[in-house]
Design an enzyme around this catalytic site. Structure first.
Site, PDB file in Angstrom:
ATOM      1  N   LYS A  44       2.627  -8.495  31.190  1.00 41.17           N
ATOM      2  CA  LYS A  44       2.090  -7.689  31.994  1.00 41.17           C
ATOM      3  C   LYS A  44       1.370  -8.706  33.025  1.00 41.17           C
ATOM      4  O   LYS A  44       1.428  -8.609  33.994  1.00 41.17           O
ATOM      5  CB  LYS A  44       1.718  -6.152  31.570  1.00 41.17           C
ATOM      6  CG  LYS A  44       2.367  -5.850  30.331  1.00 41.17           C
ATOM      7  CD  LYS A  44       2.388  -4.246  30.698  1.00 41.17           C
ATOM      8  CE  LYS A  44       0.554  -4.562  29.407  1.00 41.17           C
ATOM      9  NZ  LYS A  44       1.068  -4.747  27.712  1.00 41.17           N
ATOM     10  N   ARG A 102      -0.562   4.517  29.719  1.00 38.51           N
ATOM     11  CA  ARG A 102      -0.335   4.157  28.946  1.00 38.51           C
ATOM     12  C   ARG A 102       0.123   5.548  27.894  1.00 38.51           C
ATOM     13  O   ARG A 102      -0.483   5.426  25.828  1.00 38.51           O
ATOM     14  CB  ARG A 102      -0.093   2.665  27.234  1.00 38.51           C
ATOM     15  CG  ARG A 102      -2.017   2.750  27.474  1.00 38.51           C
ATOM     16  CD  ARG A 102      -2.683   1.788  27.385  1.00 38.51           C
ATOM     17  NE  ARG A 102      -2.783   0.664  26.481  1.00 38.51           N
ATOM     18  CZ  ARG A 102      -2.801  -0.745  26.834  1.00 38.51           C
ATOM     19  NH1 ARG A 102      -3.190  -1.320  27.897  1.00 38.51           N
ATOM     20  NH2 ARG A 102      -3.279  -1.424  25.422  1.00 38.51           N
ATOM     21  N   ARG A 143      -1.846 -17.081  22.322  1.00 41.53           N
ATOM     22  CA  ARG A 143      -2.580 -16.799  23.650  1.00 41.53           C
ATOM     23  C   ARG A 143      -4.321 -17.649  24.123  1.00 41.53           C
ATOM     24  O   ARG A 143      -4.925 -16.718  23.253  1.00 41.53           O
ATOM     25  CB  ARG A 143      -2.437 -14.889  23.624  1.00 41.53           C
ATOM     26  CG  ARG A 143      -3.651 -14.651  24.996  1.00 41.53           C
ATOM     27  CD  ARG A 143      -3.030 -13.268  25.732  1.00 41.53           C
ATOM     28  NE  ARG A 143      -3.601 -12.695  25.066  1.00 41.53           N
ATOM     29  CZ  ARG A 143      -3.246 -10.944  25.097  1.00 41.53           C
ATOM     30  NH1 ARG A 143      -2.321 -10.649  26.310  1.00 41.53           N
ATOM     31  NH2 ARG A 143      -3.569 -10.378  24.487  1.00 41.53           N
ATOM     32  N   ARG A 158      -8.148 -14.137  23.038  1.00 41.59           N
ATOM     33  CA  ARG A 158      -9.301 -12.293  22.561  1.00 41.59           C
ATOM     34  C   ARG A 158      -9.546 -11.996  21.176  1.00 41.59           C
ATOM     35  O   ARG A 158      -8.737 -11.930  20.219  1.00 41.59           O
ATOM     36  CB  ARG A 158      -8.279 -11.251  23.349  1.00 41.59           C
ATOM     37  CG  ARG A 158      -8.376 -11.303  24.972  1.00 41.59           C
ATOM     38  CD  ARG A 158      -7.491 -10.783  25.387  1.00 41.59           C
ATOM     39  NE  ARG A 158      -6.839  -9.211  24.805  1.00 41.59           N
ATOM     40  CZ  ARG A 158      -5.996  -8.614  25.235  1.00 41.59           C
ATOM     41  NH1 ARG A 158      -5.142  -9.011  26.518  1.00 41.59           N
ATOM     42  NH2 ARG A 158      -5.746  -7.080  25.370  1.00 41.59           N
ATOM     43  N   ARG A 181      -1.639  -2.332  17.324  1.00 44.80           N
ATOM     44  CA  ARG A 181      -1.926  -2.509  18.663  1.00 44.80           C
ATOM     45  C   ARG A 181      -0.574  -1.982  18.825  1.00 44.80           C
ATOM     46  O   ARG A 181      -0.203  -1.331  19.736  1.00 44.80           O
ATOM     47  CB  ARG A 181      -1.923  -3.476  19.658  1.00 44.80           C
ATOM     48  CG  ARG A 181      -3.938  -3.412  20.226  1.00 44.80           C
ATOM     49  CD  ARG A 181      -4.326  -5.146  20.455  1.00 44.80           C
ATOM     50  NE  ARG A 181      -3.598  -5.813  21.378  1.00 44.80           N
ATOM     51  CZ  ARG A 181      -3.432  -6.634  22.278  1.00 44.80           C
ATOM     52  NH1 ARG A 181      -3.874  -7.902  20.879  1.00 44.80           N
ATOM     53  NH2 ARG A 181      -2.801  -6.997  22.924  1.00 44.80           N
TER      54      ARG A 181
HETATM   55  P1  AP5 Z   1       0.119 -11.525  28.425  1.00 44.86           P
HETATM   56  O1  AP5 Z   1       0.711 -11.551  30.458  1.00 44.86           O
HETATM   57  O2  AP5 Z   1      -1.058 -11.543  27.929  1.00 44.86           O
HETATM   58  O3  AP5 Z   1       1.024 -10.332  27.558  1.00 44.86           O
HETATM   59  P2  AP5 Z   1      -0.205  -8.249  28.104  1.00 44.86           P
HETATM   60  O4  AP5 Z   1       1.835  -7.335  28.590  1.00 44.86           O
HETATM   61  O5  AP5 Z   1      -0.295  -8.726  29.326  1.00 44.86           O
HETATM   62  O6  AP5 Z   1      -0.754  -8.290  26.874  1.00 44.86           O
HETATM   63  P3  AP5 Z   1      -1.992  -7.786  26.665  1.00 44.86           P
HETATM   64  O7  AP5 Z   1      -2.170  -8.125  25.307  1.00 44.86           O
HETATM   65  O8  AP5 Z   1      -3.045  -8.142  27.633  1.00 44.86           O
HETATM   66  O9  AP5 Z   1      -1.447  -6.133  26.928  1.00 44.86           O
HETATM   67  P4  AP5 Z   1      -2.235  -4.712  25.502  1.00 44.86           P
HETATM   68  O10 AP5 Z   1      -1.513  -3.668  26.756  1.00 44.86           O
HETATM   69  O11 AP5 Z   1      -2.567  -4.699  24.749  1.00 44.86           O
HETATM   70  O12 AP5 Z   1      -3.628  -5.779  26.828  1.00 44.86           O
HETATM   71  P5  AP5 Z   1      -4.717  -4.673  27.567  1.00 44.86           P
HETATM   72  O13 AP5 Z   1      -5.756  -6.057  28.062  1.00 44.86           O
HETATM   73  O14 AP5 Z   1      -4.388  -3.829  28.713  1.00 44.86           O
HETATM   74  O15 AP5 Z   1       0.982 -12.532  27.487  1.00 44.86           O
HETATM   75  C1  AP5 Z   1       0.946 -12.529  26.191  1.00 44.86           C
HETATM   76  C2  AP5 Z   1       0.841 -13.818  25.770  1.00 44.86           C
HETATM   77  O16 AP5 Z   1       2.436 -14.755  26.381  1.00 44.86           O
HETATM   78  C3  AP5 Z   1       0.089 -14.999  26.375  1.00 44.86           C
HETATM   79  O17 AP5 Z   1      -0.160 -16.144  26.062  1.00 44.86           O
HETATM   80  C4  AP5 Z   1       1.209 -15.825  28.162  1.00 44.86           C
HETATM   81  O18 AP5 Z   1       1.266 -17.060  28.593  1.00 44.86           O
HETATM   82  C5  AP5 Z   1       2.547 -15.333  27.055  1.00 44.86           C
HETATM   83  N1  AP5 Z   1       3.870 -15.303  27.669  1.00 44.86           N
HETATM   84  C6  AP5 Z   1       3.693 -14.833  28.043  1.00 44.86           C
HETATM   85  N2  AP5 Z   1       5.125 -14.858  29.210  1.00 44.86           N
HETATM   86  C7  AP5 Z   1       6.187 -15.330  28.472  1.00 44.86           C
HETATM   87  C8  AP5 Z   1       7.453 -15.623  28.946  1.00 44.86           C
HETATM   88  N3  AP5 Z   1       7.929 -15.678  29.344  1.00 44.86           N
HETATM   89  N4  AP5 Z   1       7.357 -16.460  27.360  1.00 44.86           N
HETATM   90  C9  AP5 Z   1       6.001 -17.662  26.224  1.00 44.86           C
HETATM   91  N5  AP5 Z   1       5.420 -16.815  26.041  1.00 44.86           N
HETATM   92  C10 AP5 Z   1       5.001 -16.005  27.883  1.00 44.86           C
HETATM   93  O19 AP5 Z   1      -6.237  -3.632  26.160  1.00 44.86           O
HETATM   94  C11 AP5 Z   1      -6.648  -4.271  25.558  1.00 44.86           C
HETATM   95  C12 AP5 Z   1      -7.380  -2.968  25.007  1.00 44.86           C
HETATM   96  O20 AP5 Z   1      -7.979  -2.004  26.174  1.00 44.86           O
HETATM   97  C13 AP5 Z   1      -6.011  -1.863  24.713  1.00 44.86           C
HETATM   98  O21 AP5 Z   1      -6.140  -1.662  22.864  1.00 44.86           O
HETATM   99  C14 AP5 Z   1      -7.478  -0.236  24.657  1.00 44.86           C
HETATM  100  O22 AP5 Z   1      -7.632   0.133  23.207  1.00 44.86           O
HETATM  101  C15 AP5 Z   1      -7.531  -0.770  25.818  1.00 44.86           C
HETATM  102  N6  AP5 Z   1      -6.849  -0.511  27.664  1.00 44.86           N
HETATM  103  C16 AP5 Z   1      -6.445  -0.985  27.658  1.00 44.86           C
HETATM  104  N7  AP5 Z   1      -5.873  -0.145  29.395  1.00 44.86           N
HETATM  105  C17 AP5 Z   1      -5.794   0.592  28.116  1.00 44.86           C
HETATM  106  C18 AP5 Z   1      -5.481   2.788  28.630  1.00 44.86           C
HETATM  107  N8  AP5 Z   1      -4.866   2.277  29.679  1.00 44.86           N
HETATM  108  N9  AP5 Z   1      -5.678   3.272  27.924  1.00 44.86           N
HETATM  109  C19 AP5 Z   1      -6.863   3.255  26.802  1.00 44.86           C
HETATM  110  N10 AP5 Z   1      -7.147   2.151  26.432  1.00 44.86           N
HETATM  111  C20 AP5 Z   1      -6.428   1.126  27.144  1.00 44.86           C
HETATM  112 MG    MG Z   2      -2.723  -7.891  29.761  1.00 45.15          MG
END
Ligand code: AP5
Ligand code: MG
Ligand code: ZN
Length: 207
Positions: free
Chosen positions: A13, A88, A122, A153, A164
């Site tokens: 994402k 989410r 990552r 992270r 997660r």
């Molecule tokens: P990346 O692009 O970072 O993936 P992502 O989908 O953004 O994954 P996240 O871990 O950020 O999602 P998340 O939903 O768990 O975390 P968030 O920060 O939203 O890609 C991942 C890796 O893969 C990278 O190294 C990239 O280079 C690599 N990659 C990507 N595509 C690739 C490909 N095609 N091939 C090879 N490699 C690839 O949330 C964190 C925390 O915040 C949550 O756990 C929660 O506690 C809180 N939070 C956030 N939003 C909310 C909400 N709406 N409600 C409640 N709590 C929330």
């Molecule tokens: Mg992300």
């Protein structure tokens, strides 16, 4: 264009949102990045969400919705935005529908094992929110975009990644049906290279 990016942790994402934001000239709004910034700056919100994020649980809906509502009211969102990691839960999606009309919910679908591999390698830049993978950094520990020091992270430890993924399956996956019922869902195969997946995302939104 008002876009929601759906997908498991590690589905890409953030990676695709960062490219879309440049290409479409609309902001990326990542609730995860907003929470991490508050954590780093030790704001009251940061202290409130610290434990929750470390455990891979979701921040309460009321807090998250209020932050997004506030952010979407800012001028730079007038022509659209990319929501990365919000909504989410069903409550968040229903609340969003009360004040916004999104056009597309792009669901990036990736195998569970691929997600675990991606997150374990990552690296993240706390200065510009840049996201990288060790396999493409050639041993470099500085951000290729801004020179900041890259970190792992805190929630990318193996156990927290599994927690997660559980939260994703129980609480976030139902949104796929939610947006399908509204006729807004577009599914994208998230396996393959970043370039391949990005091109599928562009096609899915008619670009
Ligand atoms: P990346 O692009 O970072 O993936 P992502 O989908 O953004 O994954 P996240 O871990 O950020 O999602 P998340 O939903 O768990 O975390 P968030 O920060 O939203 O890609 C991942 C890796 O893969 C990278 O190294 C990239 O280079 C690599 N990659 C990507 N595509 C690739 C490909 N095609 N091939 C090879 N490699 C690839 O949330 C964190 C925390 O915040 C949550 O756990 C929660 O506690 C809180 N939070 C956030 N939003 C909310 C909400 N709406 N409600 C409640 N709590 C929330
Ligand atoms: Mg992300
Ligand atoms: Zn950076």
């Amino acid at each position: 264009m008002k876009i929601v990016l759906l997908g498991a942790p590690g589905s890409g994402k953030g990676t695709h949102a960062q490219r879309l934001t440049k290409e479409l000239n609309i902001p990326q709004i990542s609730t995860g990045d907003i929470f991490r910034k508050n954590l780093k700056e030790e704001t009251p919100l940061g202290l409130q969400v610290k434990e929750i994020m470390a455990k891979g649980q979701l921040v309460p809906d009321a807090i998250t919705v209020a932050i997004v509502k506030d952010r979407l009211a800012q001028d730079d969102c007038a022509n659209g935005y990319i929501l990365d990691g919000f909504p989410r839960s069903l409550v968040q999606a229903e609340e969003l529908d009360k004040f916004e009309d999104v056009q597309f919910a792009v669901n990036i679908d990736v195998d569970k094992q691929a997600v675990i591999d991606r997150l374990s390698g990552r690296r993240f830049c706390p200065d510009c929110n840049g996201t990288y993978h060790v396999s493409t950094l050639n041993g470099q520990d500085k951000c290729p975009n801004c020179g900041g020091t890259l970190i792992t992270r805190q929630d990318d430890s193996e156990q927290t990644v599994r927690d997660r993924l559980d939260v994703y399956e129980k609480t976030t996956m139902p949104l796929i049906d939610y947006y399908a019922r509204q006729g807004k869902l577009v599914n994208v195969d998230g396996n393959g290279t970043i370039e391949e997946v990005y091109n599928r995302v562009l096609r899915a939104i008619g670009k």
